[in-house]
Design an enzyme around this catalytic site. Sequence first.
Site, short mmCIF file in Angstrom:
data_model
loop_
_atom_site.label_atom_id
_atom_site.label_comp_id
_atom_site.label_asym_id
_atom_site.label_seq_id
_atom_site.Cartn_x
_atom_site.Cartn_y
_atom_site.Cartn_z
N ASN A 9 -21.20 61.15 -27.55
CA ASN A 9 -21.31 60.00 -26.66
C ASN A 9 -22.16 60.42 -25.47
O ASN A 9 -21.69 61.12 -24.59
CB ASN A 9 -19.90 59.58 -26.21
CG ASN A 9 -19.93 58.52 -25.14
OD1 ASN A 9 -20.96 57.86 -24.95
ND2 ASN A 9 -18.83 58.36 -24.42
N LYS A 11 -23.47 58.56 -23.16
CA LYS A 11 -23.30 57.74 -21.94
C LYS A 11 -24.67 57.33 -21.40
O LYS A 11 -25.59 57.14 -22.18
CB LYS A 11 -22.45 58.50 -20.92
CG LYS A 11 -21.16 59.05 -21.56
CD LYS A 11 -20.18 59.62 -20.58
CE LYS A 11 -18.97 60.13 -21.35
NZ LYS A 11 -17.92 60.62 -20.49
N HIS A 95 -14.14 52.54 -24.40
CA HIS A 95 -14.17 53.80 -23.66
C HIS A 95 -13.54 53.58 -22.28
O HIS A 95 -13.68 52.51 -21.69
CB HIS A 95 -15.61 54.30 -23.51
CG HIS A 95 -15.67 55.71 -23.00
ND1 HIS A 95 -15.51 56.00 -21.67
CD2 HIS A 95 -15.80 56.88 -23.65
CE1 HIS A 95 -15.56 57.33 -21.53
NE2 HIS A 95 -15.73 57.88 -22.70
N GLU A 97 -14.37 54.43 -19.46
CA GLU A 97 -15.31 54.02 -18.42
C GLU A 97 -15.58 52.52 -18.47
O GLU A 97 -15.77 51.87 -17.45
CB GLU A 97 -16.61 54.85 -18.56
CG GLU A 97 -16.37 56.30 -18.14
CD GLU A 97 -17.21 57.32 -18.86
OE1 GLU A 97 -18.23 56.96 -19.48
OE2 GLU A 97 -16.84 58.52 -18.81
N GLU A 164 -8.59 59.74 -25.92
CA GLU A 164 -9.27 60.45 -24.83
C GLU A 164 -8.42 60.37 -23.56
O GLU A 164 -8.49 59.36 -22.83
CB GLU A 164 -10.64 59.83 -24.57
CG GLU A 164 -11.58 59.90 -25.75
CD GLU A 164 -13.03 59.78 -25.30
OE1 GLU A 164 -13.78 60.75 -25.51
OE2 GLU A 164 -13.39 58.75 -24.73
N GLY A 170 -14.82 64.79 -18.84
CA GLY A 170 -15.82 65.27 -17.89
C GLY A 170 -15.25 66.16 -16.81
O GLY A 170 -15.93 66.44 -15.81
N SER A 210 -13.61 66.90 -22.70
CA SER A 210 -14.04 68.29 -22.49
C SER A 210 -14.00 69.14 -23.76
O SER A 210 -13.68 70.33 -23.70
CB SER A 210 -13.23 68.93 -21.35
OG SER A 210 -13.46 68.23 -20.13
P1 PGA Z 1 -16.58 64.79 -22.09
O1 PGA Z 1 -16.61 63.22 -22.38
O2 PGA Z 1 -16.72 65.50 -23.42
O3 PGA Z 1 -17.77 65.04 -21.19
O4 PGA Z 1 -15.29 65.11 -21.43
C1 PGA Z 1 -15.94 62.67 -23.48
C2 PGA Z 1 -16.08 61.18 -23.49
O5 PGA Z 1 -16.03 60.55 -22.43
O6 PGA Z 1 -16.22 60.56 -24.56
#
Ligand code: PGA
Length: 248
Positions: A9, A11, A95, A97, A164, A170, A210
């Site tokens: 992903n 983003k 997601h 976000e 998640e 992140g 992560s």
């Molecule tokens: P990350 O993001 O691997 O940077 O933690 C995962 C995601 O938001 O799908």
Amino acid sequence: MRTPCIAANWKLQKTVAEVEAFIDAFLPLVKDNTTVEIVLAPVFTALHAAGKKLAGSNVGLSSQDVYHEEKGAFTGEVSPSLLMDVGCKYAIVGHSERREYFNETDEFLNKKAKAIQAAGMTVIFCCGEPLSVRESGKTNDLLAGQLDGGLKGLDTNKLILAYEPIWAIGTGVTASPEQAQETHKFIRSHIEKILGADAAASMRIQYGGSVKPGNVKELMACEDVDGALVGGASLEAESFAQIVNFGG
Ligand code: PGA
């Protein structure tokens, strides 16, 4: 046996040229991988170019979002069939976000997921709890609500879940394999309750938050973890190839 699915992903990152360069570097590194379903999710503007590069390869293409209407007066939106038109076989919905910054509710996500499936694509449906919810011991209640609302009426053959935990996205903090397994197990038991035993047994549940080359193996060793949704560590071809080739 559930085939693991590992998706990148990206983003709001990568120009068309950067996506093309990634794919040129990445495909040779994963061409012999026959055990993992591999997916890339670039921004909308790079989907067409990515679809051309990935045609005929063992790597699938996904959008990061979609709108549920097919056409009409919906300025700025993109429909499932337009995503199919540029080579997408998957679309991510829900997601954290999108839930947080764009106020997307489970009811709205359910509409998107149905439209994705109606067009013939597979939904990658995200769920997950913030730290405050985990600390208050209400994680399972929150996840049950997200699944009840979001998965209503979906075709379970065209559905992948992504768990998640928001506190792990992140942040560099990963859920421990024990935490991931415990929560994935709960999700699978809840799927059994709402969608039946066959769906629960065959549903892929990705872990996201992560994931990196150094921790993917221990997460994938968990019985109910069937893949990963990877943000930061998927941006470099070498790093993401190490993740998808975790099995050696
Ligand atoms: P990350 O993001 O691997 O940077 O933690 C995962 C995601 O938001 O799908």
